[in-house]
Design a protein around this motif. Sequence first.
Motif, PDB file in Angstrom:
ATOM      1  N   VAL A  43       0.834  -1.209   0.000  1.00 48.40           N
ATOM      2  CA  VAL A  43       0.000   0.000   0.000  1.00 48.40           C
ATOM      3  C   VAL A  43       0.870   1.261   0.000  1.00 48.40           C
ATOM      4  N   GLY A  44       2.146   1.099  -0.310  1.00 43.05           N
ATOM      5  CA  GLY A  44       3.056   2.242  -0.314  1.00 43.05           C
ATOM      6  C   GLY A  44       2.642   3.330  -1.274  1.00 43.05           C
ATOM      7  N   HIS A  45       2.025   2.958  -2.390  1.00 45.00           N
ATOM      8  CA  HIS A  45       1.592   3.956  -3.374  1.00 45.00           C
ATOM      9  C   HIS A  45       0.437   4.809  -2.846  1.00 45.00           C
ATOM     10  N   ARG A  46      -0.173   4.376  -1.753  1.00 50.11           N
ATOM     11  CA  ARG A  46      -1.288   5.126  -1.158  1.00 50.11           C
ATOM     12  C   ARG A  46      -0.865   5.862   0.117  1.00 50.11           C
ATOM     13  N   ALA A  47       0.422   5.901   0.374  1.00 48.82           N
ATOM     14  CA  ALA A  47       0.921   6.413   1.657  1.00 48.82           C
ATOM     15  C   ALA A  47       0.481   7.841   1.944  1.00 48.82           C
ATOM     16  N   TYR A  48       0.288   8.651   0.902  1.00 47.67           N
ATOM     17  CA  TYR A  48      -0.032  10.064   1.131  1.00 47.67           C
ATOM     18  C   TYR A  48      -1.488  10.402   0.820  1.00 47.67           C
ATOM     19  N   GLU A  49      -2.323   9.352   0.762  1.00 42.00           N
ATOM     20  CA  GLU A  49      -3.760   9.581   0.772  1.00 42.00           C
ATOM     21  C   GLU A  49      -4.158   9.970   2.190  1.00 42.00           C
ATOM     22  N   ASP A  50      -5.169  10.805   2.328  1.00 40.36           N
ATOM     23  CA  ASP A  50      -5.654  11.144   3.661  1.00 40.36           C
ATOM     24  C   ASP A  50      -6.704  10.120   4.054  1.00 40.36           C
ATOM     25  N   SER A  51      -6.218   8.910   4.293  1.00 41.79           N
ATOM     26  CA  SER A  51      -7.117   7.806   4.607  1.00 41.79           C
ATOM     27  C   SER A  51      -6.363   6.773   5.431  1.00 41.79           C
ATOM     28  N   PRO A  52      -7.110   5.963   6.219  1.00 45.19           N
ATOM     29  CA  PRO A  52      -6.457   4.876   6.951  1.00 45.19           C
ATOM     30  C   PRO A  52      -5.957   3.818   5.983  1.00 45.19           C
ATOM     31  N   LEU A  53      -4.895   3.114   6.380  1.00 42.47           N
ATOM     32  CA  LEU A  53      -4.325   2.079   5.529  1.00 42.47           C
ATOM     33  C   LEU A  53      -4.101   0.813   6.344  1.00 42.47           C
ATOM     34  N   PRO A  54      -4.322  -0.362   5.734  1.00 38.31           N
ATOM     35  CA  PRO A  54      -4.083  -1.619   6.448  1.00 38.31           C
ATOM     36  C   PRO A  54      -2.584  -1.841   6.656  1.00 38.31           C
ATOM     37  N   ILE A  55      -2.219  -2.314   7.853  1.00 37.25           N
ATOM     38  CA  ILE A  55      -0.799  -2.573   8.133  1.00 37.25           C
ATOM     39  C   ILE A  55      -0.576  -4.006   8.610  1.00 37.25           C
ATOM     40  N   GLY A  56      -1.603  -4.847   8.467  1.00 39.08           N
ATOM     41  CA  GLY A  56      -1.481  -6.236   8.874  1.00 39.08           C
ATOM     42  C   GLY A  56      -1.997  -6.482  10.278  1.00 39.08           C
ATOM     43  N   PHE A  57      -2.231  -7.762  10.592  1.00 37.50           N
ATOM     44  CA  PHE A  57      -2.667  -8.187  11.927  1.00 37.50           C
ATOM     45  C   PHE A  57      -4.015  -7.567  12.318  1.00 37.50           C
ATOM     46  N   GLN A  59      -4.930  -4.545  11.838  1.00 39.02           N
ATOM     47  CA  GLN A  59      -4.737  -3.173  12.311  1.00 39.02           C
ATOM     48  C   GLN A  59      -4.655  -2.208  11.136  1.00 39.02           C
ATOM     49  N   THR A  60      -4.826  -0.925  11.421  1.00 38.47           N
ATOM     50  CA  THR A  60      -4.724   0.105  10.389  1.00 38.47           C
ATOM     51  C   THR A  60      -3.860   1.252  10.882  1.00 38.47           C
ATOM     52  N   ALA A  61      -3.235   1.937   9.927  1.00 41.74           N
ATOM     53  CA  ALA A  61      -2.599   3.223  10.198  1.00 41.74           C
ATOM     54  C   ALA A  61      -3.683   4.277  10.043  1.00 41.74           C
ATOM     55  N   SER A  62      -3.868   5.096  11.050  1.00 43.66           N
ATOM     56  CA  SER A  62      -4.989   6.036  11.057  1.00 43.66           C
ATOM     57  C   SER A  62      -4.872   7.098   9.972  1.00 43.66           C
ATOM     58  N   GLN A  63      -5.995   7.719   9.663  1.00 43.52           N
ATOM     59  CA  GLN A  63      -6.057   8.818   8.698  1.00 43.52           C
ATOM     60  C   GLN A  63      -5.164   9.962   9.174  1.00 43.52           C
ATOM     61  N   PRO A  64      -4.240  10.456   8.335  1.00 44.84           N
ATOM     62  CA  PRO A  64      -3.306  11.500   8.765  1.00 44.84           C
ATOM     63  C   PRO A  64      -3.970  12.752   9.326  1.00 44.84           C
ATOM     64  N   SER A  65      -5.060  13.214   8.715  1.00 49.09           N
ATOM     65  CA  SER A  65      -5.694  14.435   9.232  1.00 49.09           C
ATOM     66  C   SER A  65      -6.287  14.215  10.614  1.00 49.09           C
ATOM     67  N   LEU A  66      -6.717  12.979  10.920  1.00 57.27           N
ATOM     68  CA  LEU A  66      -7.217  12.671  12.254  1.00 57.27           C
ATOM     69  C   LEU A  66      -6.064  12.651  13.255  1.00 57.27           C
ATOM     70  N   GLN A  67      -4.947  12.081  12.844  1.00 57.30           N
ATOM     71  CA  GLN A  67      -3.766  12.097  13.708  1.00 57.30           C
ATOM     72  C   GLN A  67      -3.332  13.539  13.986  1.00 57.30           C
ATOM     73  N   ALA A  68      -3.374  14.368  12.952  1.00 59.92           N
ATOM     74  CA  ALA A  68      -2.987  15.774  13.117  1.00 59.92           C
ATOM     75  C   ALA A  68      -3.958  16.501  14.044  1.00 59.92           C
ATOM     76  N   LEU A  69      -5.248  16.167  13.954  1.00 61.48           N
ATOM     77  CA  LEU A  69      -6.232  16.763  14.855  1.00 61.48           C
ATOM     78  C   LEU A  69      -5.909  16.392  16.295  1.00 61.48           C
ATOM     79  N   TYR A  70      -5.564  15.139  16.531  1.00 64.18           N
ATOM     80  CA  TYR A  70      -5.138  14.699  17.862  1.00 64.18           C
ATOM     81  C   TYR A  70      -4.055  15.637  18.402  1.00 64.18           C
ATOM     82  N   MET A  71      -3.023  15.818  17.612  1.00 67.05           N
ATOM     83  CA  MET A  71      -1.865  16.588  18.074  1.00 67.05           C
ATOM     84  C   MET A  71      -2.192  18.064  18.244  1.00 67.05           C
ATOM     85  N   GLN A  72      -3.047  18.587  17.369  1.00 68.46           N
ATOM     86  CA  GLN A  72      -3.452  19.984  17.485  1.00 68.46           C
ATOM     87  C   GLN A  72      -4.261  20.203  18.764  1.00 68.46           C
TER      88      GLN A  72
END
Length: 219
Positions: A43-57, A59-72
């Motif tokens: 899924v490396g070609h989708r790495a910079y989509e603003d969307s969650p991505l499957p990482i196995g097991f 689990q997912t890598a969360s949507q970047p804008s949601l992660q950024a909202l957390y930090m903000q």
Amino acid sequence: MSDRFTAQRRALINRMQERGIRDLNVLRAFDLVPRHLFVPQAVGHRAYEDSPLPIGFGQTASQPSLQALYMQLLQIGRNDRVLEIGTGSGFQTAVLAQLADRVYSVERIRELSTRAREVLDGMRISNVAILVGDGTIGWSRYAPYDAILVAAGGPEVPQPLLDQLADGGRMLVPVGTRESQRLVLVHRRGDSFHYDDVAECTFVPLLGRFGWADERVGG
């Protein structure tokens, strides 16, 4: 940083700004961390989509804008000690490392922890410690924490995490059912806790002693 993904990363940051991310420190931190290094090659070609991505097991890598909202929302400062529940791919961990003094991350799946550690080491990020264990009980050894981020949804806010939050500390945690949650912002003032609903969200289940039971365990 300049690489073949630079244009895609900048486009992602623009989308994050359109979705309300205004904290320049947060945006700068996302610009410094190459997300494509943290997600599976498939899924490396989708790495910079603003969307969650499957990482196995499961689990997912969360949507970047949601992660950024957390930090903000958490307003993480350079001297802050941060606890992250759910290392996952390690991408959010790496971004937090750009913002905070120290990051302590707990991941229950050893293979994900190992993979994240390898990428973090490859980037020479030295202010992150990772523990394999039950995230719902936190990491008391290094408490109290100025900020706690929980990247999985549980039925309630785990008491051990409340106990490990510093006076004046902030925590973001998804609370609800296994299928959908509300993102809750917790502020601690002495022995009192103030809770604010932020937004609807959907995360993988928070498994552990103070979360959901793992349905694959037992008979």
